[in-house]
Design a protein around this motif. Structure first.
Motif, mmCIF file in Angstrom:
data_model
loop_
_atom_site.group_PDB
_atom_site.id
_atom_site.type_symbol
_atom_site.label_atom_id
_atom_site.label_comp_id
_atom_site.label_asym_id
_atom_site.label_seq_id
_atom_site.Cartn_x
_atom_site.Cartn_y
_atom_site.Cartn_z
ATOM 1 N N GLY A 29 34.228 16.779 38.695
ATOM 2 C CA GLY A 29 32.889 16.849 38.802
ATOM 3 C C GLY A 29 31.560 17.402 38.129
ATOM 4 N N VAL A 30 30.661 18.028 38.400
ATOM 5 C CA VAL A 30 29.279 18.257 37.394
ATOM 6 C C VAL A 30 28.907 20.097 38.377
ATOM 7 C CG1 VAL A 30 28.897 16.619 35.704
ATOM 8 C CG2 VAL A 30 27.430 17.425 37.792
ATOM 9 N N GLU A 31 28.233 20.328 37.581
ATOM 10 C CA GLU A 31 27.295 21.911 37.542
ATOM 11 C C GLU A 31 26.763 22.339 37.134
ATOM 12 O OE1 GLU A 31 30.715 25.098 38.407
ATOM 13 O OE2 GLU A 31 30.752 25.592 35.971
ATOM 14 N N SER A 32 25.542 22.701 36.966
ATOM 15 C CA SER A 32 25.322 23.066 35.908
ATOM 16 C C SER A 32 25.081 24.650 35.438
ATOM 17 C CB SER A 32 23.411 23.852 37.049
ATOM 18 O OG SER A 32 22.994 22.122 37.924
ATOM 19 N N THR A 41 33.675 19.741 35.586
ATOM 20 C CA THR A 41 34.481 20.663 35.802
ATOM 21 C C THR A 41 35.838 19.588 36.374
ATOM 22 O OG1 THR A 41 33.971 20.466 38.531
ATOM 23 C CG2 THR A 41 32.576 21.697 36.710
ATOM 24 N N MET A 42 36.995 20.651 36.655
ATOM 25 C CA MET A 42 37.921 20.051 36.991
ATOM 26 C C MET A 42 39.437 20.560 37.892
ATOM 27 S SD MET A 42 39.304 17.642 33.316
ATOM 28 C CE MET A 42 39.502 19.330 32.201
ATOM 29 N N ALA A 43 39.130 20.313 38.819
ATOM 30 C CA ALA A 43 40.319 20.943 39.563
ATOM 31 C C ALA A 43 41.393 20.211 40.321
ATOM 32 C CB ALA A 43 39.832 21.613 40.608
ATOM 33 N N PHE A 44 42.221 20.708 40.791
ATOM 34 C CA PHE A 44 43.101 19.932 42.293
ATOM 35 C C PHE A 44 43.230 20.968 43.319
ATOM 36 C CE2 PHE A 44 45.577 19.936 38.745
ATOM 37 C CZ PHE A 44 45.886 18.198 38.507
ATOM 38 N N GLU A 61 45.008 9.815 41.187
ATOM 39 C CA GLU A 61 43.698 9.380 42.444
ATOM 40 C C GLU A 61 42.875 10.860 41.694
ATOM 41 O OE1 GLU A 61 44.392 7.701 46.057
ATOM 42 O OE2 GLU A 61 45.348 10.136 46.047
ATOM 43 N N ILE A 62 41.379 10.161 41.672
ATOM 44 C CA ILE A 62 40.517 11.045 41.376
ATOM 45 C C ILE A 62 39.531 10.984 42.616
ATOM 46 C CG2 ILE A 62 38.706 11.491 39.732
ATOM 47 C CD1 ILE A 62 40.240 9.841 37.978
ATOM 48 N N ALA A 63 39.052 12.050 43.172
ATOM 49 C CA ALA A 63 38.131 12.619 43.678
ATOM 50 C C ALA A 63 36.575 12.944 43.573
ATOM 51 C CB ALA A 63 39.011 13.363 44.561
ATOM 52 N N ILE A 64 35.888 12.636 43.708
ATOM 53 C CA ILE A 64 34.452 12.484 42.812
ATOM 54 C C ILE A 64 33.152 12.969 44.314
ATOM 55 C CG2 ILE A 64 33.121 12.036 41.887
ATOM 56 C CD1 ILE A 64 34.841 10.605 40.189
ATOM 57 N N ASP A 65 32.293 13.624 44.309
ATOM 58 C CA ASP A 65 31.324 14.306 44.915
ATOM 59 C C ASP A 65 30.429 12.939 45.142
ATOM 60 O OD1 ASP A 65 32.816 16.393 46.635
ATOM 61 O OD2 ASP A 65 31.362 17.697 45.255
ATOM 62 N N PRO A 66 29.623 12.183 46.580
ATOM 63 C CA PRO A 66 28.893 11.680 46.238
ATOM 64 C C PRO A 66 27.386 11.682 45.311
ATOM 65 C CG PRO A 66 29.796 11.679 48.510
ATOM 66 C CD PRO A 66 30.540 12.418 47.550
ATOM 67 N N GLN A 67 27.573 13.179 45.168
ATOM 68 C CA GLN A 67 26.149 13.264 44.632
ATOM 69 C C GLN A 67 26.234 13.424 43.061
ATOM 70 O OE1 GLN A 67 27.203 15.351 46.789
ATOM 71 N NE2 GLN A 67 27.314 17.368 46.297
ATOM 72 N N HIS A 68 27.379 13.623 42.585
ATOM 73 C CA HIS A 68 28.074 13.934 41.119
ATOM 74 C C HIS A 68 28.502 11.720 41.015
ATOM 75 C CE1 HIS A 68 29.461 18.423 42.191
ATOM 76 N NE2 HIS A 68 28.386 17.932 42.219
ATOM 77 N N LYS A 70 26.560 9.915 40.018
ATOM 78 C CA LYS A 70 25.518 9.537 38.623
ATOM 79 C C LYS A 70 25.467 9.669 37.650
ATOM 80 C CE LYS A 70 22.374 12.247 40.278
ATOM 81 N NZ LYS A 70 20.661 12.306 40.916
ATOM 82 N N TYR A 71 26.700 10.690 37.939
ATOM 83 C CA TYR A 71 26.574 10.987 36.546
ATOM 84 C C TYR A 71 27.758 11.071 35.821
ATOM 85 C CZ TYR A 71 22.993 14.924 37.378
ATOM 86 O OH TYR A 71 22.179 14.891 38.363
ATOM 87 N N LEU A 72 28.632 10.463 36.701
ATOM 88 C CA LEU A 72 30.333 10.591 35.614
ATOM 89 C C LEU A 72 30.695 8.840 36.356
ATOM 90 C CD1 LEU A 72 31.800 13.609 37.966
ATOM 91 C CD2 LEU A 72 31.160 13.327 35.638
ATOM 92 N N ASN A 73 29.728 7.919 36.866
ATOM 93 C CA ASN A 73 30.336 6.520 36.879
ATOM 94 C C ASN A 73 30.702 6.286 35.124
ATOM 95 O OD1 ASN A 73 30.935 4.811 37.775
ATOM 96 N ND2 ASN A 73 28.787 3.655 37.680
ATOM 97 N N GLU A 74 31.720 5.278 35.096
ATOM 98 C CA GLU A 74 32.439 4.785 33.602
ATOM 99 C C GLU A 74 32.785 5.814 33.149
ATOM 100 O OE1 GLU A 74 32.757 1.737 33.590
ATOM 101 O OE2 GLU A 74 31.972 1.980 36.128
#
Length: 107
Positions: A29-32, A41-44, A61-68, A70-74
């Motif tokens: 994920g990402v955080e401000s 951010t990375m976590a289990f 398997e990688i989980a990503i919040d939908p709002q993140h 747009k920042y992490l695609n590709e």
């Protein structure tokens, strides 16, 4: 879609082997924060909410919040070791500016 290099996948598996729950999912994920505005951010996590996007790369398997997404695609996540130690390296085509440390970006 997130891409893991073979070395990043091996390091994620090594770290996961130390987690108390062998079925935990890897969350990216990402955080401000950071010098450029956003940090990775990375976590289990033992439980992932039903809205999370889950993709697979190199058997992880990688989980990503939908709002993140747009920042992490590709994004490509790599891992390498040098004289200063090992670390994950983020190669993000969505970043318009990155900090010299490589862990902070803006999009």
């Amino acid at each position: 879609m997130i891409h893991l290099s073979k070395t990043a996948a091996q390091e994620v598996m090594r770290l996961k082997s130390k987690h108390p729950n062998p079925n935990a999912l890897f969350r990216l994920g990402v955080e401000s924060s950071g010098c450029s505005g956003l940090s990775y951010t990375m976590a289990f996590e033992d439980a992932i909410d039903s809205e999370a996007n889950v993709c697979e790369s190199e058997g992880i398997e990688i989980a990503i919040d939908p709002q993140h997404l747009k920042y992490l695609n590709e994004l490509t996540l790599d891992y390498s070791e040098d004289l200063m130690g090992g670390g994950f390296r983020f190669h993000n085509p969505n970043a318009t500016k990155s900090c010299s440390c490589g862990n902070s970006f803006s999009a």
